[in-house]
Design an enzyme around this catalytic site. Structure first.
Site, short mmCIF file in Angstrom:
data_model
loop_
_atom_site.label_atom_id
_atom_site.label_comp_id
_atom_site.label_asym_id
_atom_site.label_seq_id
_atom_site.Cartn_x
_atom_site.Cartn_y
_atom_site.Cartn_z
N SER A 184 0.83 -1.18 0.00
CA SER A 184 0.00 0.00 0.00
C SER A 184 0.89 1.25 0.00
CB SER A 184 -0.95 -0.04 1.20
OG SER A 184 -1.99 0.87 1.05
N ASP A 447 -8.51 -5.03 -5.48
CA ASP A 447 -7.94 -4.03 -4.56
C ASP A 447 -8.52 -2.66 -4.87
OD1 ASP A 447 -6.42 -2.39 -2.96
OD2 ASP A 447 -4.52 -2.83 -3.97
#
Length: 513
Positions: A184, A447
């Site tokens: 991330s 995602d």
């Protein structure tokens, strides 16, 4: 409206800061911390992996005269043998305590360590948890919370730290290969570090790496729209179109009636109500392949789409039922989940600047530290899409909604809503244009952060042997966790590819002297 996910999104944390400011933070999934004991390859008992170590980190890499602060880190040398790599990760924008599972072979970090006889290190990001140059999170202190300072922290640690394992004073870059891993935001930081400070880290593994800073990040909801149940999507779109239509003609009475249906009639501003509806979508970010139908996101969709034991077709049940069912879900289940005992305006409103969540400057307040980075350098405001695209989020929500909250949070720094310097960030650290050797990118189709990664729709970045780009069917950072690979073979394939490239790249490493 907040996206880079603090999957730490606990109800308690949400109560401290309003609406979705924490919910969209791109934090890493948190693997379990094993309770077993650990030994080195020669059978020596190791300290518990929850043992905290401290590193004297520079407060300001541009001014060493300011001195140092104590930066927390954790490590394991369960698999280490001399000559093996040092595998470094920061969990990024969160308190690192509790993420020690990344030191074990239940994660990609530990799998690489096991395969290559390496040691794993977890280091806390400056201004998160208890790794703070100063004892507060005022604007003046947070001026030292920048991407560049974070990069320089990683480099200074790698080149300076004497690690607490045997021989840990002789494993600097050049003496041993270092591998930087992140997911991330910390995955982006992995890429940005290898761009900005080449030659320190021999290889990198970047999972769900949000390398491109984007101010108007409506693309956060694209993977959710693509992969959520179609009937649920249809009904959510119907309600959002209804709200936006009333907003366009200034039908305040109609909007009030809609808010009342959700039990949110006391929310004073329509943009805060629009943002409250996004809350249900943020639950997508906490999904992983092993999460079943009891997850909150699927409870939400079931509440909309299952009527008298019958599921709606792809078109959903239609607007009238959607308002009733979605509103009922808020009234019976979701309000308590999000707000607890708080009234709706306190919980979801963003206009009362006297509320403590705007003024609390105590340390270990991840939402405040992260908001500083968002307001200044990365944006990622999660908003409604342009006209002409399907909308599961109201177009009432635009970047100004988040930028206005930057003034609420940091009035000393911003006298008017600031625009984050995303263009400068992308220019300095190359964003989607990154081209460095021995950097492995991994992404998940589902995602919500995908549209800021190297697998964004339409980017078509080629995967090469020197900078491979792999995509599985997973969610946010799914490939970091071994358990996800057990239930999803596409994630297993990503992990296997990463391990293969690491073996190949580490075989090429030679000491510098």
């Amino acid at each position: 409206m907040w996206a880079l996910t603090l999957l730490l999104l606990a109800v308690v944390a949400r109560a401290a800061i309003p609406n979705s400011m924490l919910r969209g933070i791109p934090v890493l999934p948190k693997p379990a911390v094993p309770e077993r004991s650990f030994t080195s390859p020669n059978g020596t008992a190791l300290p518990p992996i929850t043992t905290v170590y401290y590193f004297d980190q520079l407060i300001d890499h541009n001014n060493a005269d300011l001195g140092t602060f104590q930066q927390r880190y954790w490590m394991s040398w369960e698999f280490y043998e001399p000559g093996g790599p040092i595998i470094l990760m920061t969990p990024g924008e969160t308190d690192a305590d509790g993420y020690e599972g990344y030191l074990t072979n239940e994660t990609i970090n530990g799998l690489i360590a096991e395969q290559q006889n390496g040691a794993t290190v977890l280091i806390e990001h400056r201004f998160f948890g208890y790794s703070n140059p100063y004892d507060n999170l005022t604007s003046q202190s947070l001026a030292l919370l920048t991407i560049q300072q974070a990069i320089d922290d990683l480099v200074y640690f790698a080149t300076t730290a004497d690690l607490p394992m045997p021989g840990g004073d002789a494993v600097k870059p050049g003496e041993a290969p270092w591998i930087l891993i992140g997911g991330s935001y910390s995955g982006a930081l992995t890429s940005w570090t290898m761009v900005n400070q080449p030659g320190i880290f021999w290889a990198g593994y970047a999972s769900s790496a949000v390398v491109e800073a984007i101010t108007n990040f409506y693309g956060y909801f694209t993977p959710i729209l693509d992969y959520m149940p179609q009937n649920c999507s249809s009904d959510v779109q119907a309600v959002i179109a209804y709200l936006d239509g009333m907003y366009a003609i200034n039908d305040t009475a109609g909007i009030q009636t809609l808010q009342d249906a959700f039990g949110l009639g006391d929310v004073e501003h329509v943009d805060d109500f629009a943002d409250a509806l996004v809350e249900n979508l943020y639950d997508w970010q906490s999904l992983q392949p092993d999460v079943g139908p009891g997850a909150m996101f699927f409870e939400f969709c079931d509440a909309l789409e299952v009527k008298d034991g019958i599921s709606a077709g792809p078109g959903g049940w239609g607007l009238e039922n959607a308002i009733y069912a979605w509103g009922n879900f808020w009234n019976t289940t979701y309000y308590d989940y999000i707000c607890g005992d708080e009234d709706a305006e306190t919980c979801l409103g963003t206009y009362d600047t006297s509320e403590s969540y705007w003024t609390d400057t105590t340390v270990n307040n991840a939402g405040r530290s992260w908001y500083w980075m968002v307001c200044n350098q990365v944006g990622w405001y999660q908003n409604g899409p342009p006209y002409g695209q399907p909308a599961i989020v109201s177009r009432i929500l635009q970047p100004i909604y988040g930028e206005r909250q930057c003034v609420n949070m940091f009035p000393e720094a911003f006298s008017s809503p600031p625009e984050p310097t995303t263009s400068e960030t992308n220019m300095m650290y190359e964003g989607w244009n990154v081209d460095v050797d021995r950097l492995f990118f991994a992404t998940g189709l589902r995602d919500p952060w995908r549209e800021a990664t190297m697998s964004a729709d339409g980017l078509n970045k080629p995967s090469t042997p020197s900078m491979p780009i792999y995509e599985g069917d997973g969610f946010h950072c799914s490939d970091l966790i071994v358990e996800n690979a057990i239930v999803d073979p596409t994630i297993a394939a990503v992990e296997e590819a990463g391990l293969s490239y690491m073996a190949e790249w580490l075989a090429e490493w030679k000491p510098s002297s």
